[in-house]
Design a protein around this motif. Structure first.
Motif: not given
Length: 147
Positions: A18-45
């Motif tokens: 599980g730690e291998l998966i959470t340290s993968s590039e794909i997982f980090h890309k997902y987390i980054d996209a999630k943070v960007i989505l959560e901080n995008d007020s237009e998308a949230q609206k």
């Protein structure tokens, strides 16, 4: 249930995996996209508006086409879905979410096949689901690849 060292070892390896998966590039890309989505007020609206429309749609669906607002609400939901799906931030998040999902499906299939070829892993993809097993009753006498 009796716990042996073998069970403990397997569980520890699962945590390590599980730690291998959470340290993968794909997982980090997902987390980054999630943070960007959560901080995008237009998308949230847009997401909030779509959620409100979905609630109206579910209410209308109880009565189906006999509800007086059926056509209007159905049309509004389809239009809003198109707007939400074409938002760049949301589209990037969905893309990264799908990539992570595919990684998890592939890992699940590998683990399942390592244990037994008869283990079925629901993939959400009919191609992979049918390639691993037959639902029975294909009627082709085994020409579809059934065993």
């Amino acid at each position: 249930m009796v716990t042996t060292m073998t069970n403990v070892d397997v569980l520890q390896q699962a945590y390590d995996f599980g730690e291998l998966i959470t340290s993968s590039e794909i997982f980090h890309k997902y987390i980054d996209a999630k943070v960007i989505l959560e901080n995008d007020s237009e998308a949230q609206k847009l997401i909030q508006q779509f959620t409100e429309l979905k609630e109206k749609y579910e209410e209308v669906q109880r009565f189906g086409k006999y509800h007086p607002d059926f056509s209007e609400v159905t049309k509004n939901v389809r239009e809003m879905k198109r707007i939400v799906d074409t938002n760049i931030t949301i589209a990037e998040f969905k893309k990264s979410e799908n990539e992570l999902y595919q990684l998890l499906v592939e890992v699940s299939q590998i683990i399942a096949k390592a244990v037994s070829p008869q283990i079925k892993v629901p993939t959400g993809n009919p191609f992979f689901d049918s390639a691993t097993s037959c639902s029975g009753g294909c009627g082709s006498g085994g020409s579809c690849g059934c065993k």
